[in-house]
Design an enzyme around this catalytic site. Structure first.
Site, PDB file in Angstrom:
ATOM      1  N   GLU A  58     -16.923  -8.494  58.542  1.00 51.78           N
ATOM      2  CA  GLU A  58     -16.986  -7.243  57.775  1.00 51.78           C
ATOM      3  C   GLU A  58     -16.464  -6.049  58.555  1.00 51.78           C
ATOM      4  OE1 GLU A  58     -20.900  -6.230  56.264  1.00 51.78           O
ATOM      5  OE2 GLU A  58     -21.858  -6.655  58.156  1.00 51.78           O
ATOM      6  N   HIS A  97     -18.053 -32.115  59.081  1.00 52.79           N
ATOM      7  CA  HIS A  97     -17.661 -32.353  57.690  1.00 52.79           C
ATOM      8  C   HIS A  97     -16.672 -31.314  57.187  1.00 52.79           C
ATOM      9  CE1 HIS A  97     -20.725 -35.427  57.560  1.00 52.79           C
ATOM     10  NE2 HIS A  97     -21.531 -34.573  58.149  1.00 52.79           N
ATOM     11  N   ASN A 122     -22.875   8.053  39.671  1.00 59.75           N
ATOM     12  CA  ASN A 122     -22.969   6.873  40.509  1.00 59.75           C
ATOM     13  C   ASN A 122     -23.400   5.740  39.590  1.00 59.75           C
ATOM     14  OD1 ASN A 122     -23.601   4.901  42.352  1.00 59.75           O
ATOM     15  ND2 ASN A 122     -25.511   5.840  42.991  1.00 59.75           N
ATOM     16  N   GLY A 123     -22.574   4.721  39.461  1.00 56.17           N
ATOM     17  CA  GLY A 123     -22.936   3.613  38.576  1.00 56.17           C
ATOM     18  C   GLY A 123     -21.769   3.225  37.694  1.00 56.17           C
ATOM     19  N   GLU A 179     -25.017 -14.817  59.948  1.00 53.61           N
ATOM     20  CA  GLU A 179     -25.054 -13.372  60.155  1.00 53.61           C
ATOM     21  C   GLU A 179     -23.996 -12.939  61.193  1.00 53.61           C
ATOM     22  OE1 GLU A 179     -26.153 -10.937  58.683  1.00 53.61           O
ATOM     23  OE2 GLU A 179     -26.293  -9.313  60.135  1.00 53.61           O
ATOM     24  N   TRP A 236     -16.839   5.126  45.582  1.00 58.68           N
ATOM     25  CA  TRP A 236     -16.459   3.724  45.811  1.00 58.68           C
ATOM     26  C   TRP A 236     -15.898   3.277  44.475  1.00 58.68           C
ATOM     27  CZ3 TRP A 236     -17.570  -1.199  43.990  1.00 58.68           C
ATOM     28  CH2 TRP A 236     -17.206  -2.260  44.832  1.00 58.68           C
ATOM     29  N   LYS A 295     -22.509   0.629  51.717  1.00 55.53           N
ATOM     30  CA  LYS A 295     -23.805   0.173  52.214  1.00 55.53           C
ATOM     31  C   LYS A 295     -24.806  -0.111  51.100  1.00 55.53           C
ATOM     32  CE  LYS A 295     -26.976   0.741  55.927  1.00 55.53           C
ATOM     33  NZ  LYS A 295     -26.648  -0.585  56.474  1.00 55.53           N
ATOM     34  N   ARG A 316     -21.853   5.171  51.493  1.00 55.30           N
ATOM     35  CA  ARG A 316     -21.963   4.646  50.133  1.00 55.30           C
ATOM     36  C   ARG A 316     -20.615   4.502  49.439  1.00 55.30           C
ATOM     37  NH1 ARG A 316     -27.397   5.466  48.289  1.00 55.30           N
ATOM     38  NH2 ARG A 316     -26.607   5.225  46.194  1.00 55.30           N
ATOM     39  N   LYS A 332     -21.065 -10.333  60.347  1.00 58.58           N
ATOM     40  CA  LYS A 332     -20.864  -9.098  61.112  1.00 58.58           C
ATOM     41  C   LYS A 332     -19.407  -8.999  61.564  1.00 58.58           C
ATOM     42  CE  LYS A 332     -23.500  -6.978  60.494  1.00 58.58           C
ATOM     43  NZ  LYS A 332     -24.618  -7.342  59.695  1.00 58.58           N
ATOM     44  N   CYS A 386     -21.211   4.878  45.790  1.00 55.83           N
ATOM     45  CA  CYS A 386     -20.964   6.269  45.441  1.00 55.83           C
ATOM     46  C   CYS A 386     -22.172   7.082  45.882  1.00 55.83           C
ATOM     47  CB  CYS A 386     -20.723   6.508  43.963  1.00 55.83           C
ATOM     48  SG  CYS A 386     -19.269   5.674  43.335  1.00 55.83           S
TER      49      CYS A 386
HETATM   50  C1  G6P Z   1     -24.190  -4.401  51.388  1.00 58.88           C
HETATM   51  C2  G6P Z   1     -24.236  -3.959  52.832  1.00 58.88           C
HETATM   52  C3  G6P Z   1     -24.956  -4.993  53.666  1.00 58.88           C
HETATM   53  C4  G6P Z   1     -26.326  -5.285  53.107  1.00 58.88           C
HETATM   54  C5  G6P Z   1     -26.275  -5.657  51.629  1.00 58.88           C
HETATM   55  C6  G6P Z   1     -27.655  -5.676  51.004  1.00 58.88           C
HETATM   56  O1  G6P Z   1     -23.377  -5.518  51.276  1.00 58.88           O
HETATM   57  O2  G6P Z   1     -22.924  -3.746  53.318  1.00 58.88           O
HETATM   58  O3  G6P Z   1     -25.083  -4.540  55.005  1.00 58.88           O
HETATM   59  O4  G6P Z   1     -26.909  -6.325  53.817  1.00 58.88           O
HETATM   60  O5  G6P Z   1     -25.508  -4.695  50.909  1.00 58.88           O
HETATM   61  O6  G6P Z   1     -28.210  -4.395  51.048  1.00 58.88           O
HETATM   62  P1  G6P Z   1     -29.739  -4.063  51.041  1.00 58.88           P
HETATM   63  O7  G6P Z   1     -29.804  -2.571  51.061  1.00 58.88           O
HETATM   64  O8  G6P Z   1     -30.291  -4.628  49.773  1.00 58.88           O
HETATM   65  O9  G6P Z   1     -30.357  -4.667  52.240  1.00 58.88           O
END
Ligand code: G6P
Length: 616
Positions: A496, A512, A101-102, A489, A75, A611, A27, A493, A2
């Site tokens: 997501e 395995h 927000n929260g 990673e 969100w 994010k 956000r 990527k 949010c």
């Molecule tokens: C969310 C984002 C990711 C990020 C993660 C941790 O899941 O979509 O891209 O890696 O949060 O966020 P931070 O701000 O703590 O790196």
């Protein structure tokens, strides 16, 4: 999660608030809404489901006029994605509006009390509870500030709340409880801004103050007055945030993610600025408050992070153990905080976070603090909560704002920061001689140029690969040792942003389980640079080929053997083994981006994600 924005000043508030929300849309983008006040028009509420563009369209038909206002991009946590559940929310009188927000953890209990008192609810959100509570106390107090204080005293959970009342039209009041939402207040002559995050207000000011947990700020045109929730005045000098507003704009790029991928060579250069002395073979981390003596006392490091940052944490383990010979454990922050960790006197917590706001990472830092263990934060967002909680000091990435939900430049910068930290630790502990550090630094200095080469070489190949594989329903990513976190990673990527199911696996573990998935339709991305484990990796590639999997290999420039083993090869220049992942991950970012694009996905705002994850 949010985004919140507020404004008081001479400008058209709608423009400032919507502009700010546009910068915060990463956000959350389930719905958006604003409340703008004007003495003649009164309080104007506009809310829309879906992306901010829907709200903008709505505002085209029904403008909102005024010089004070607030906005929110949601969100969803409580209640479906509907217009009724979109913020802002009003109290029963319609004179108080609130955004949040929260999460209000005890909202059910508060709601049933309010229902008993005869209040009616328009939404299923926890935020409407705050609006009614504030309205309720307003009737007794006849002033917003004490009414908000009384309401906040009843909330459990973590939140950032902005409140406004039409009877006090010159002010917004913002408060912060816990770690669930950052609040930054920007000041400029004759106007004041508030937002969840710096980029929202960068166009107007760089003078900013950050609200701490359990603080409340009254915002007027002439500035900000901060106090604790219990009423003690707080004096806080604004900091100058050195980010450039242009850095938070998309420029000529189609997506922020694309822009941020291309910014990596620059970010890898910026992270070294002023921190290395190549001649002397020394690393200096300017904000690190732990001196050599304190660093020598550290015998165990707990790395904690979430998402992509956790993958950087896995790499940090390799780096620190190898360069500084300190034992490292890596935990998901969300697990760490609840497993009752026994840290010990000789421990250090290393938090890694782009936003500096991820609620679980902050909770892990607080756990360390409660046990008397110092923490260091590898963090991008200047002045963020993680940077302030880190009593051992922040190590800033200096990567500039990262807006694309899928992290790219922050990730490679985190790897570089972790490497610098490992070198600094090795330097203090004597595990590295200046001559060795010099060698490492030389390799780091060469990284930006090599990263630029990787981007250039990967672009045409990834476009072809996406053309060929974008209909795949699954993908497998394999790597070993330092490139195992990169396999994770790469898979993250891809899944997501393109919604293709993808798994990252240590290549040796493939036998395995995942091997059962391999057939002629499965793209298998194998990260196989020429390192100590290269031959093992080649054997794993053979095993994939024997089952007719499609091998996409990331290999060292000029590796002719690999070219005979894989269906496709993307070459990356060689560097030191523990720096190699900074280069091998870049083609995987571009591959994911191209696949998502080819599938028509919203690259910067993938469904359901946000994010900054400020709720548990
Ligand atoms: C969310 C984002 C990711 C990020 C993660 C941790 O899941 O979509 O891209 O890696 O949060 O966020 P931070 O701000 O703590 O790196």
């Amino acid at each position: 999660m949010c985004g919140i924005v507020g404004y008081v000043g001479p400008r058209a508030a709608t423009e400032v608030v919507v502009g700010g929300l546009q910068r915060l849309e990463y956000r959350g983008y389930d719905s958006a809404g604003i409340a703008i006040y004007d003495p003649e028009q009164g309080l104007q509420l506009r809310r829309s489901v879906g992306k901010l563009s829907n709200l903008v369209q709505r505002l085209g038909q029904q403008p909102a006029i005024g010089h004070v206002g607030m906005g929110h991009t949601r969100w969803a946590t409580h209640g479906n994605v509907t217009e009724e559940n979109a913020h802002p929310h009003r109290d029963a009188s319609g004179r108080v509006v609130v955004i949040q927000n929260g999460i209000v953890e005890n909202y059910l209990e508060l709601k049933s009390r309010l229902l008993e008192m005869g209040y009616h609810f328009q939404s299923q959100t926890d935020t409407e509870v705050i609006a009614h509570l504030v309205g309720h106390y307003y009737r007794e107090e006849q002033a917003l500030e004490p009414a908000l204080r009384r309401a906040l005293a009843e909330l459990r959970g973590g939140n950032a709340v902005v409140a406004f009342c039409v009877d006090e039209p010159e002010r917004l009041i913002v408060a912060r409880l816990g770690n669930a939402g950052g609040v930054v207040i920007g000041t400029a002559p004759g106007e004041t801004f508030v937002a969840s995050d710096v980029p929202a207000i960068l166009d107007y000011t760089r003078e900013m103050v950050f609200l701490e947990d359990r603080e409340l700020a009254v915002i007027t045109r002439t500035g900000v007055t901060i106090s604790t929730l219990s009423g003690a005045p707080v004096t806080r000098t604004p900091v100058n945030v050195p980010w450039d507003p242009v850095a938070a704009a998309k420029g000529d790029y189609k997506h922020f993610m694309q822009k941020e991928i291309h910014e990596q060579p620059r970010a890898l250069m910026d992270i070294l600025r002023g921190r290395i002395d190549q001649e002397a073979g020394q690393v200096q981390l300017e904000d690190l408050t732990l001196d050599d003596r304190a660093l020598r006392r550290v015998e165990r490091i707990y790395v904690t992070a979430c998402g992509t940052a956790w993958h950087a944490g896995l790499m940090a383990k390799f780096m620190i153990e190898s360069l500084a010979r300190v034992r490292v454990e890596v935990d998901y922050a969300s697990e760490f905080r609840y497993r009752g960790p026994i840290l010990g006197d000789d421990a250090l917590l290393l938090a890694i976070t782009q936003s500096g706001e991820t609620v679980d990472t902050l909770a892990a830092m607080e756990e360390a603090r409660a046990q008397g263990v110092p923490s260091v934060a590898i963090v991008n967002a200047i002045g963020s909560q993680a940077a302030r909680l880190a009593d051992g000091g922040p190590i800033y990435l200096h990567a500039g704002p990262e807006i694309g939900v899928a992290s790219t430049k922050a990730f490679t910068s985190m790897l570089a920061a972790a490497y610098l930290f490992a070198l600094r630790l090795g330097q203090a502990r004597g595990t590295l001689k200046p001559a060795q550090i010099r060698e490492h630094l030389q390799a780091m200095v060469e990284l930006p140029g090599k990263a630029a080469t990787v981007i250039e070489q990967s672009l045409p190949i990834c476009a072809e690969l996406a053309e060929r594989y974008h209909r795949a329903s699954d993908a497998l990513f394999l790597g070993r040792q330092a490139n195992y976190p990169i396999a994770l990673e790469g898979a993250l990527k891809l899944k997501e942003i393109s919604y293709i199911h993808a798994e990252g696996y240590p290549a040796g573990e493939m036998k395995h389980g995942p091997i059962a998935l391999i057939d002629e339709d499965l793209p298998v991305v194998c990260i196989a640079p020429r390192d100590a484990i290269y031959e093992k990796m080649i054997s794993n590639i053979e095993q994939v080929r024997a089952r007719h999997g499609q091998v996409i290999a990331i290999g060292t420039t000029g590796d002719t053997l690999l070219a005979t083993k894989a269906d496709h090869v993307i070459e990356v220049p060689a560097t030191l083994p523990l720096l190699q992942p900074i280069l091998t991950v870049i083609p995987l970012q571009i591959f994911a981006y191209d696949m998502a694009l080819r599938r028509g996905c919203d690259v910067d705002q993938p469904r359901n994600l946000a994010k900054s994850v400020t709720v548990e």
